[in-house]
Design a protein around this motif. Structure first.
Motif, PDB file in Angstrom:
ATOM      1  N   SER A   1     -19.871 -16.147 -10.668  1.00 59.11           N
ATOM      2  CA  SER A   1     -21.117 -17.025 -10.228  1.00 59.11           C
ATOM      3  C   SER A   1     -22.493 -16.721 -10.765  1.00 59.11           C
ATOM      4  O   SER A   1     -23.119 -17.679 -10.971  1.00 59.11           O
ATOM      5  CB  SER A   1     -21.105 -17.157  -8.668  1.00 59.11           C
ATOM      6  OG  SER A   1     -21.914 -17.964  -8.312  1.00 59.11           O
ATOM      7  N   ARG A   2     -22.898 -15.662 -10.856  1.00 54.70           N
ATOM      8  CA  ARG A   2     -24.083 -15.261 -11.472  1.00 54.70           C
ATOM      9  C   ARG A   2     -24.146 -15.672 -12.796  1.00 54.70           C
ATOM     10  O   ARG A   2     -25.185 -15.993 -13.298  1.00 54.70           O
ATOM     11  CB  ARG A   2     -24.593 -13.908 -10.891  1.00 54.70           C
ATOM     12  CG  ARG A   2     -24.716 -13.489  -9.666  1.00 54.70           C
ATOM     13  CD  ARG A   2     -25.066 -12.068  -9.380  1.00 54.70           C
ATOM     14  NE  ARG A   2     -26.455 -11.717 -10.200  1.00 54.70           N
ATOM     15  CZ  ARG A   2     -27.511 -11.752  -9.781  1.00 54.70           C
ATOM     16  NH1 ARG A   2     -27.836 -12.187  -8.444  1.00 54.70           N
ATOM     17  NH2 ARG A   2     -28.631 -11.227 -10.505  1.00 54.70           N
TER      18      ARG A   2
ATOM     19  N   GLY B   1     -24.606 -19.459 -13.332  1.00 56.68           N
ATOM     20  CA  GLY B   1     -25.663 -19.706 -12.808  1.00 56.68           C
ATOM     21  C   GLY B   1     -26.775 -19.404 -13.904  1.00 56.68           C
ATOM     22  O   GLY B   1     -27.893 -20.383 -14.124  1.00 56.68           O
TER      23      GLY B   1
ATOM     24  N   LEU C   1     -15.808 -12.390  -8.263  1.00 52.92           N
ATOM     25  CA  LEU C   1     -16.447 -13.826  -7.967  1.00 52.92           C
ATOM     26  C   LEU C   1     -17.709 -13.712  -7.868  1.00 52.92           C
ATOM     27  O   LEU C   1     -18.579 -14.684  -8.436  1.00 52.92           O
ATOM     28  CB  LEU C   1     -15.664 -14.239  -6.428  1.00 52.92           C
ATOM     29  CG  LEU C   1     -14.301 -14.285  -6.495  1.00 52.92           C
ATOM     30  CD1 LEU C   1     -13.961 -14.639  -5.029  1.00 52.92           C
ATOM     31  CD2 LEU C   1     -13.820 -15.402  -7.118  1.00 52.92           C
ATOM     32  N   HIS C   2     -18.516 -12.832  -7.393  1.00 55.62           N
ATOM     33  CA  HIS C   2     -19.927 -12.789  -7.377  1.00 55.62           C
ATOM     34  C   HIS C   2     -20.446 -12.675  -8.706  1.00 55.62           C
ATOM     35  O   HIS C   2     -21.295 -13.391  -9.228  1.00 55.62           O
ATOM     36  CB  HIS C   2     -20.480 -11.469  -6.722  1.00 55.62           C
ATOM     37  CG  HIS C   2     -21.722 -11.265  -6.691  1.00 55.62           C
ATOM     38  ND1 HIS C   2     -22.567 -10.593  -7.672  1.00 55.62           N
ATOM     39  CD2 HIS C   2     -22.684 -11.682  -5.891  1.00 55.62           C
ATOM     40  CE1 HIS C   2     -23.790 -10.669  -7.563  1.00 55.62           C
ATOM     41  NE2 HIS C   2     -24.007 -11.301  -6.311  1.00 55.62           N
TER      42      HIS C   2
ATOM     43  N   PRO D   1     -26.015 -21.895  -9.416  1.00 57.84           N
ATOM     44  CA  PRO D   1     -25.225 -20.692  -8.565  1.00 57.84           C
ATOM     45  C   PRO D   1     -25.954 -19.279  -8.552  1.00 57.84           C
ATOM     46  O   PRO D   1     -26.361 -18.925  -9.804  1.00 57.84           O
ATOM     47  CB  PRO D   1     -23.818 -20.817  -8.941  1.00 57.84           C
ATOM     48  CG  PRO D   1     -23.577 -22.016  -9.590  1.00 57.84           C
ATOM     49  CD  PRO D   1     -25.006 -22.546 -10.192  1.00 57.84           C
TER      50      PRO D   1
ATOM     51  N   LEU E   1     -19.279 -24.877  -8.990  1.00 59.45           N
ATOM     52  CA  LEU E   1     -17.933 -23.907  -8.797  1.00 59.45           C
ATOM     53  C   LEU E   1     -17.601 -24.108  -7.417  1.00 59.45           C
ATOM     54  O   LEU E   1     -18.039 -24.220  -6.557  1.00 59.45           O
ATOM     55  CB  LEU E   1     -18.442 -22.346  -9.107  1.00 59.45           C
ATOM     56  CG  LEU E   1     -19.123 -21.988 -10.376  1.00 59.45           C
ATOM     57  CD1 LEU E   1     -19.724 -20.705 -10.388  1.00 59.45           C
ATOM     58  CD2 LEU E   1     -18.049 -22.382 -11.486  1.00 59.45           C
TER      59      LEU E   1
ATOM     60  N   LYS F   1     -22.636 -17.190  -5.266  1.00 62.88           N
ATOM     61  CA  LYS F   1     -21.487 -17.835  -4.255  1.00 62.88           C
ATOM     62  C   LYS F   1     -21.101 -19.240  -5.003  1.00 62.88           C
ATOM     63  O   LYS F   1     -21.397 -19.233  -6.315  1.00 62.88           O
ATOM     64  CB  LYS F   1     -22.333 -18.071  -3.116  1.00 62.88           C
ATOM     65  CG  LYS F   1     -22.790 -16.966  -2.216  1.00 62.88           C
ATOM     66  CD  LYS F   1     -23.292 -17.387  -0.811  1.00 62.88           C
ATOM     67  CE  LYS F   1     -23.786 -15.880   0.018  1.00 62.88           C
ATOM     68  NZ  LYS F   1     -24.065 -16.212   1.480  1.00 62.88           N
ATOM     69  N   TYR F   2     -20.420 -19.915  -4.133  1.00 63.13           N
ATOM     70  CA  TYR F   2     -19.681 -21.260  -4.596  1.00 63.13           C
ATOM     71  C   TYR F   2     -20.283 -22.522  -4.083  1.00 63.13           C
ATOM     72  O   TYR F   2     -20.465 -22.503  -2.764  1.00 63.13           O
ATOM     73  CB  TYR F   2     -18.381 -20.889  -4.649  1.00 63.13           C
ATOM     74  CG  TYR F   2     -17.693 -19.850  -5.658  1.00 63.13           C
ATOM     75  CD1 TYR F   2     -17.272 -20.388  -6.880  1.00 63.13           C
ATOM     76  CD2 TYR F   2     -18.326 -18.297  -5.486  1.00 63.13           C
ATOM     77  CE1 TYR F   2     -16.943 -19.368  -7.911  1.00 63.13           C
ATOM     78  CE2 TYR F   2     -17.934 -17.402  -6.437  1.00 63.13           C
ATOM     79  CZ  TYR F   2     -17.147 -17.800  -7.659  1.00 63.13           C
ATOM     80  OH  TYR F   2     -17.161 -17.045  -8.590  1.00 63.13           O
ATOM     81  N   ARG F   3     -20.204 -23.610  -4.826  1.00 64.72           N
ATOM     82  CA  ARG F   3     -20.561 -24.751  -4.005  1.00 64.72           C
ATOM     83  C   ARG F   3     -19.819 -25.267  -3.246  1.00 64.72           C
ATOM     84  O   ARG F   3     -20.349 -25.684  -2.116  1.00 64.72           O
ATOM     85  CB  ARG F   3     -20.521 -25.777  -5.471  1.00 64.72           C
ATOM     86  CG  ARG F   3     -21.312 -27.290  -5.026  1.00 64.72           C
ATOM     87  CD  ARG F   3     -22.827 -26.864  -5.149  1.00 64.72           C
ATOM     88  NE  ARG F   3     -23.038 -27.077  -6.703  1.00 64.72           N
ATOM     89  CZ  ARG F   3     -24.250 -26.598  -7.044  1.00 64.72           C
ATOM     90  NH1 ARG F   3     -25.083 -25.859  -6.285  1.00 64.72           N
ATOM     91  NH2 ARG F   3     -24.609 -26.492  -8.291  1.00 64.72           N
TER      92      ARG F   3
END
Length: 400
Positions: free
Chosen positions: A273-274, A277, A269-270, A308, A289, A311-313
């Protein structure tokens, strides 16, 4: 060819490069007008470049001279999950809304949409006719339930097996692009629901030639996926980027991430997200996200950092729905038991500080603690809703 080779068929000026990660296979061929042997490379990759192939070429892979399969990263399946895969040219579509960069997250008022039931036609193109109606109601975003290719013509969407291919029951790839283009022309964002916690059972051949995709654990819906494996992790991250780049979705909703059993370190998940981003920064787009996460992990949420960065919105806030349902319907079955005897108390906490469960024992979960403190998280991190597909369509006795 390297360990970081991309999945699927890559269309080039000189032809098409076909790639398959098949670490359990001894021999792989791509099937076109005849069988073309693929070169074995490091870490289970097979690859071949076919000059005469191009957009529209239909192909399959043959494993060990006995099993023909579609491409697990197929971009389109015109004859469903058991048929051949099709090479797609993602640059052919002429976008009308090239200046679209998205909308701020605080603008989001979302309608969840199942393409097959949204209109009598049940297609991407048919949905375009209702976009003006959605805009006039005050909605600003559409969230498509999963469209990844599934077996047959009717499916809720959560048993997709070919995660890169929009299901042919709804139309072709350019039909999906047209829907998104028309939505953007009306100022509507379009999000996609994606499923990375399991594969559907029908049309899934991964166990035969890439069993490393799967962990020994199970989810309620099938074998858990092992994101400790670098190629498996890359498959999911590339998939997210595929939808965002080739179709210009404004964001993704990740289904049931609490069922990601083996997330690896750092968590997939990390890393996802990156990666998103970086795409947002490079393109100047606002990309959002959103998680579904029964664990209520507030530490995964950051609605303010843009783009991002691990993390997530936001997260779908089940607590909000469940407390209202318990209050209005008096339903104490299943997880609704957690919101009695005074649902108003849970509603007050949700409205004041995000989650109702922030580390307290959950009776439905045999008093296992659930959630993390969320009082310091911006209210923008919580997608509150009064209905969604789970509560409308997944009732245990089939009632609506």
């Amino acid at each position: 060819m390297t360990a970081g080779a991309r999945f699927g068929a890559e269309l080039q000026e000189s032809g098409v490069t076909f790639r398959l990660w098949a670490p359990a296979a001894k021999r792989v061929e791509v099937m076109l007008d005849r069988a073309y042997p693929m070169q074995a490379g490091p870490n289970g990759w097979y690859e071949v470049m076919i000059p005469q192939a191009g957009a529209g070429t239909l192909y399959k892979y043959r494993i060990d001279e006995e099993l023909e399969i579609p491409d697990p990263a197929s971009h389109f399946q015109p004859q469903d999950v058991f048929g051949p895969s099709e090479v797609v040219d993602h640059n052919r579509f002429e976008w009308r809304t090239n200046e679209w960069r998205g909308r701020p997250w605080q603008d989001a008022a979302i309608v969840e949409l199942h393409v097959g039931t949204f209109t009598p036609g049940g297609t991407f193109r048919a949905a375009i006719d209702k976009l003006d109606h959605l805009r006039e109601t005050g909605l600003t975003a559409i969230e498509l339930m999963p469209i990844a290719d599934f077996a047959g013509r009717r499916n809720w969407g959560y048993d997709g097996v070919l995660l890169y291919a929009p299901d042919s029951a709804y139309g072709r790839p350019d039909d999906l692009r047209m829907l998104i283009d028309e939505a953007h022309a009306r100022g509507l964002m379009v999000f996609l629901d994606v499923v990375y916690n399991h594969f559907g059972p029908e049309g899934n051949y991964l166990h035969r030639y890439a069993p490393a995709f799967f962990a020994s654990a199970h989810t309620p819906w099938g074998h858990a996926i092992d994101y400790r494996v670098p190629q498996v992790r890359a498959f999911a991250i590339e998939n997210a980027l595929h939808w965002l780049k080739h179709y210009r979705f404004d964001g993704l909703r990740l289904d049931a991430v609490h069922a990601l059993v083996e997330t690896g370190q750092p968590s997939v998940l990390h890393d996802l997200s990156r990666a998103v981003g970086r795409l947002a920064a490079a393109s100047g787009r606002l990309i959002h996200l959103v998680l579904e996460n029964d664990d209520n992990r507030a530490s995964l949420l950051d609605p303010l950092t843009d783009p991002p960065h691990g993390k997530y919105r936001a997260q779908w806030n089940d607590d909000y729905h469940h407390a209202w349902h318990r209050l209005l319907m008096g339903d104490a079955s299943g997880y609704y038991q957690d919101y009695g005897p005074d649902p108003r108390r849970h509603l007050a906490r949700v409205l004041a500080s995000g989650f109702a469960y922030q580390g307290e024992p959950s009776p439905h979960r045999h008093d296992r603690t659930r959630g993390e403190a969320s009082g310091s998280v911006s209210p923008l991190a919580f997608v509150n809703f009064l209905q969604n597909h789970d509560q409308i369509g997944n009732r245990p006795l089939g009632d609506r």
